[in-house]
Design a protein around this motif. Structure first.
Motif, PDB file in Angstrom:
ATOM      1  N   GLU A   1      18.301  18.556  14.919  1.00 60.99           N
ATOM      2  CA  GLU A   1      17.824  19.611  14.020  1.00 60.99           C
ATOM      3  C   GLU A   1      18.742  20.831  14.073  1.00 60.99           C
ATOM      4  OE1 GLU A   1      13.110  18.405  14.696  1.00 60.99           O
ATOM      5  OE2 GLU A   1      14.021  20.121  15.742  1.00 60.99           O
ATOM      6  N   LEU A   2      19.190  21.193  15.280  1.00 64.67           N
ATOM      7  CA  LEU A   2      20.032  22.380  15.429  1.00 64.67           C
ATOM      8  C   LEU A   2      21.489  22.080  15.077  1.00 64.67           C
ATOM      9  CD1 LEU A   2      20.288  25.314  16.226  1.00 64.67           C
ATOM     10  CD2 LEU A   2      20.483  24.611  18.637  1.00 64.67           C
ATOM     11  N   ARG A   3      22.031  21.016  15.669  1.00 65.86           N
ATOM     12  CA  ARG A   3      23.429  20.675  15.398  1.00 65.86           C
ATOM     13  C   ARG A   3      23.598  20.065  14.003  1.00 65.86           C
ATOM     14  NH1 ARG A   3      23.874  18.502  20.855  1.00 65.86           N
ATOM     15  NH2 ARG A   3      25.292  19.748  22.122  1.00 65.86           N
ATOM     16  N   GLY A   4      22.690  19.162  13.669  1.00 67.42           N
ATOM     17  CA  GLY A   4      22.827  18.422  12.416  1.00 67.42           C
ATOM     18  C   GLY A   4      22.283  19.174  11.211  1.00 67.42           C
ATOM     19  N   GLN A   5      20.977  19.194  11.074  1.00 67.90           N
ATOM     20  CA  GLN A   5      20.369  19.731   9.852  1.00 67.90           C
ATOM     21  C   GLN A   5      20.706  21.206   9.621  1.00 67.90           C
ATOM     22  OE1 GLN A   5      16.160  18.614   9.314  1.00 67.90           O
ATOM     23  NE2 GLN A   5      16.446  17.094  10.922  1.00 67.90           N
ATOM     24  N   LEU A   6      20.530  22.040  10.639  1.00 72.71           N
ATOM     25  CA  LEU A   6      20.813  23.467  10.464  1.00 72.71           C
ATOM     26  C   LEU A   6      22.310  23.739  10.493  1.00 72.71           C
ATOM     27  CD1 LEU A   6      19.437  26.207  10.064  1.00 72.71           C
ATOM     28  CD2 LEU A   6      19.502  26.513  12.559  1.00 72.71           C
ATOM     29  N   GLY A   7      23.021  23.104  11.439  1.00 73.09           N
ATOM     30  CA  GLY A   7      24.459  23.331  11.564  1.00 73.09           C
ATOM     31  C   GLY A   7      25.254  22.882  10.359  1.00 73.09           C
TER      32      GLY A   7
ATOM     33  N   ALA B   1      25.943  27.729  13.203  1.00 74.35           N
ATOM     34  CA  ALA B   1      24.557  27.896  13.630  1.00 74.35           C
ATOM     35  C   ALA B   1      24.377  27.602  15.120  1.00 74.35           C
ATOM     36  CB  ALA B   1      23.641  26.993  12.802  1.00 74.35           C
ATOM     37  N   PHE B   2      25.063  26.579  15.619  1.00 75.76           N
ATOM     38  CA  PHE B   2      24.911  26.220  17.028  1.00 75.76           C
ATOM     39  C   PHE B   2      25.430  27.326  17.932  1.00 75.76           C
ATOM     40  CE2 PHE B   2      26.016  24.012  20.983  1.00 75.76           C
ATOM     41  CZ  PHE B   2      24.838  23.298  21.209  1.00 75.76           C
ATOM     42  N   ASN B   3      26.581  27.886  17.603  1.00 76.51           N
ATOM     43  CA  ASN B   3      27.148  28.978  18.402  1.00 76.51           C
ATOM     44  C   ASN B   3      26.254  30.214  18.349  1.00 76.51           C
ATOM     45  OD1 ASN B   3      29.403  27.498  19.190  1.00 76.51           O
ATOM     46  ND2 ASN B   3      30.618  28.164  17.420  1.00 76.51           N
ATOM     47  N   MET B   4      25.707  30.493  17.164  1.00 73.03           N
ATOM     48  CA  MET B   4      24.818  31.650  17.039  1.00 73.03           C
ATOM     49  C   MET B   4      23.523  31.435  17.814  1.00 73.03           C
ATOM     50  SD  MET B   4      25.326  33.056  13.124  1.00 73.03           S
ATOM     51  CE  MET B   4      25.382  31.453  12.303  1.00 73.03           C
ATOM     52  N   ALA B   5      23.067  30.196  17.905  1.00 75.75           N
ATOM     53  CA  ALA B   5      21.873  29.900  18.700  1.00 75.75           C
ATOM     54  C   ALA B   5      22.143  30.158  20.179  1.00 75.75           C
ATOM     55  CB  ALA B   5      21.445  28.457  18.478  1.00 75.75           C
ATOM     56  N   ALA B   6      23.325  29.761  20.656  1.00 73.38           N
ATOM     57  CA  ALA B   6      23.686  30.022  22.056  1.00 73.38           C
ATOM     58  C   ALA B   6      23.777  31.522  22.302  1.00 73.38           C
ATOM     59  CB  ALA B   6      25.021  29.345  22.380  1.00 73.38           C
ATOM     60  N   GLU B   7      24.375  32.236  21.357  1.00 81.19           N
ATOM     61  CA  GLU B   7      24.463  33.695  21.471  1.00 81.19           C
ATOM     62  C   GLU B   7      23.068  34.316  21.514  1.00 81.19           C
ATOM     63  OE1 GLU B   7      25.879  37.468  18.694  1.00 81.19           O
ATOM     64  OE2 GLU B   7      26.762  35.491  18.338  1.00 81.19           O
ATOM     65  N   ALA B   8      22.186  33.823  20.666  1.00 75.05           N
ATOM     66  CA  ALA B   8      20.820  34.359  20.614  1.00 75.05           C
ATOM     67  C   ALA B   8      20.095  34.162  21.945  1.00 75.05           C
ATOM     68  CB  ALA B   8      20.051  33.692  19.493  1.00 75.05           C
ATOM     69  N   MET B   9      20.322  33.029  22.579  1.00 73.22           N
ATOM     70  CA  MET B   9      19.649  32.743  23.853  1.00 73.22           C
ATOM     71  C   MET B   9      20.375  33.365  25.042  1.00 73.22           C
ATOM     72  SD  MET B   9      16.965  31.076  23.030  1.00 73.22           S
ATOM     73  CE  MET B   9      16.452  30.558  24.675  1.00 73.22           C
ATOM     74  N   GLY B  10      21.579  33.933  24.820  1.00 70.33           N
ATOM     75  CA  GLY B  10      22.333  34.559  25.904  1.00 70.33           C
ATOM     76  C   GLY B  10      22.923  33.556  26.863  1.00 70.33           C
ATOM     77  N   ILE B  11      23.285  32.371  26.377  1.00 75.98           N
ATOM     78  CA  ILE B  11      23.859  31.324  27.220  1.00 75.98           C
ATOM     79  C   ILE B  11      25.076  30.726  26.529  1.00 75.98           C
ATOM     80  CG2 ILE B  11      21.662  30.741  28.345  1.00 75.98           C
ATOM     81  CD1 ILE B  11      21.292  28.473  26.377  1.00 75.98           C
ATOM     82  N   THR B  12      25.788  29.878  27.234  1.00 81.56           N
ATOM     83  CA  THR B  12      26.949  29.210  26.649  1.00 81.56           C
ATOM     84  C   THR B  12      26.492  28.000  25.835  1.00 81.56           C
ATOM     85  OG1 THR B  12      27.267  27.702  28.522  1.00 81.56           O
ATOM     86  CG2 THR B  12      28.330  29.879  28.651  1.00 81.56           C
ATOM     87  N   THR B  13      27.394  27.484  25.010  1.00 82.54           N
ATOM     88  CA  THR B  13      27.069  26.300  24.219  1.00 82.54           C
ATOM     89  C   THR B  13      26.823  25.083  25.114  1.00 82.54           C
ATOM     90  OG1 THR B  13      29.440  25.873  23.912  1.00 82.54           O
ATOM     91  CG2 THR B  13      28.309  27.099  22.172  1.00 82.54           C
ATOM     92  N   ILE B  14      27.514  25.031  26.271  1.00 81.38           N
ATOM     93  CA  ILE B  14      27.301  23.919  27.198  1.00 81.38           C
ATOM     94  C   ILE B  14      25.886  23.991  27.775  1.00 81.38           C
ATOM     95  CG2 ILE B  14      28.019  22.895  29.402  1.00 81.38           C
ATOM     96  CD1 ILE B  14      30.867  23.817  28.785  1.00 81.38           C
ATOM     97  N   GLU B  15      25.493  25.178  28.142  1.00 80.64           N
ATOM     98  CA  GLU B  15      24.135  25.361  28.690  1.00 80.64           C
ATOM     99  C   GLU B  15      23.083  25.063  27.619  1.00 80.64           C
ATOM    100  OE1 GLU B  15      24.825  28.831  32.062  1.00 80.64           O
ATOM    101  OE2 GLU B  15      24.714  29.391  29.949  1.00 80.64           O
ATOM    102  N   LEU B  16      23.392  25.445  26.369  1.00 82.24           N
ATOM    103  CA  LEU B  16      22.455  25.172  25.276  1.00 82.24           C
ATOM    104  C   LEU B  16      22.329  23.667  25.066  1.00 82.24           C
ATOM    105  CD1 LEU B  16      20.664  26.181  22.961  1.00 82.24           C
ATOM    106  CD2 LEU B  16      22.705  26.311  21.528  1.00 82.24           C
ATOM    107  N   SER B  17      23.435  22.968  25.138  1.00 78.73           N
ATOM    108  CA  SER B  17      23.402  21.511  24.982  1.00 78.73           C
ATOM    109  C   SER B  17      22.566  20.868  26.082  1.00 78.73           C
ATOM    110  CB  SER B  17      24.820  20.930  25.019  1.00 78.73           C
ATOM    111  OG  SER B  17      25.572  21.378  23.904  1.00 78.73           O
TER     112      SER B  17
END
Length: 322
Positions: free
Chosen positions: A155-161, A167-183
């Motif tokens: 949903e985050l990587r596919g549909q929204l991204g 979108a995925f990078n902005m989601a990581a920024e929003a949560m205050g974590i790295t993209t690896i941590e978000l994954s």
């Protein structure tokens, strides 16, 4: 001497049959005139019906989601106001907003947070120049996140991204974590929609707010406002009682088209037209054969003069061949 035999009485009977069939066809057409007129009015009113029905469906959806007519009216007013400000098409945005509102019920995202999420995605769509279908797809992705409670990677990587770049990078920024941590959070099912979406809305508003304000005054947005104003016009007409009248007209027209007498009339009309075409074909074949004779232009006037004197008499015209 060459002899050509013509039967005026037979010719007269053939012409009479064609006239009779034409009269029957004319009567059948007049008998269906009322139904055809009703069909024309129905087609002319279709746009009003479509808009009125679409608006009513959205309002009923909001009533079902919020559990209140008053709340539904407020949500619909918010929808049309936001669409006008950002230059969105109400028809597609409204469908997605109803889905978001329904999905958020019973969660911490219901009410104001749903409106913020919708506004943030709408701002982003306006700033990036996304079309209605793409915007609706992005909102649908958020709707699925709300419904499930836990954000899924597709949903985050596919549909929204796929619809909102980065979108995925902005989601990581929003949560205050790295993209690896978000994954890693996505893989473990630890990312909650109630945590991500309000924060993601803040990031989107900060990043695209100014660009959206500028884009909302440009061509696409203005054209969407024009379409919305036309829609509002049809809404007003529909709310004036046209929608109910149209529904009654459809009901009556359906009844008429199912009437056996109408079906019989259509059958008679089709049969009459087929007979007329057959007679015309036979007559045309006869004329082609007659025209093959070199003295036909001399013979035909003589035939009709004899026919006028004695319609039941078989006429034989003798022509001297040079």
């Amino acid at each position: 001497m060459a002899r050509i035999g013509l039967d005026p009485a037979g010719l007269r009977r053939g012409v009479g049959e064609v006239r009779t069939l034409l009269g029957q066809a004319k009567s059948a057409v007049f008998s269906l005139q009322g139904a055809l007129l009703g069909l024309g009015v129905t087609m002319a009113a279709k746009k009003t019906f479509d808009v009125g029905n679409s608006t009513r469906s959205m309002q009923r959806g909001l009533e079902a989601a919020t559990g209140s007519v008053d709340k539904a009216q407020k949500e619909y007013a918010f929808l049309t106001k936001t669409a006008d400000e950002l230059g969105l098409e109400v028809a597609s945005a409204g469908k997605a907003f109803v889905g978001l509102t329904a999905a958020a019920q019973g969660t911490s995202l219901a009410g104001e947070e749903t409106r913020r999420v919708f506004t943030a995605i709408s701002m982003t769509a306006t700033a990036l120049g996304l079309d209605s279908q793409t915007t609706e797809g992005a909102l649908l992705a958020l709707q699925q996140m709300m419904s499930k409670g836990t954000v899924q990677a597709d949903e985050l990587r596919g549909q929204l991204g796929e619809r909102i770049p980065g979108a995925f990078n902005m989601a990581a920024e929003a949560m205050g974590i790295t993209t690896i941590e978000l994954s890693d959070m996505l893989d473990k099912g630890e990312l909650l929609a109630s945590d991500l979406l309000p924060r993601l809305s803040n990031v989107l508003e900060q990043r695209f707010g100014k660009a959206a304000a500028t884009a909302s005054k440009e061509g696409v947005a203005e054209f969407n406002r024009f379409k919305n104003s036309v829609r509002e016009m049809f809404e007003t007409i529909a709310q004036g009682g046209v929608l109910e009248a149209f529904t009654g007209s459809i009901r009556e027209l359906t009844k008429q088209l199912r009437d056996p007498s109408v079906k019989d009339g259509l059958s008679s009309l089709a049969g009459g037209l087929a007979s007329i075409l057959g007679k015309m074909t036979d007559a045309n074949s006869g004329l082609r054969a007659a025209h093959a004779h070199p003295f036909m232009l001399l013979v035909v006037p003589e035939v009709f003069r004899n026919h006028a004197r004695s319609p039941l008499e078989k006429v034989e015209v003798e022509v001297k061949v040079k």
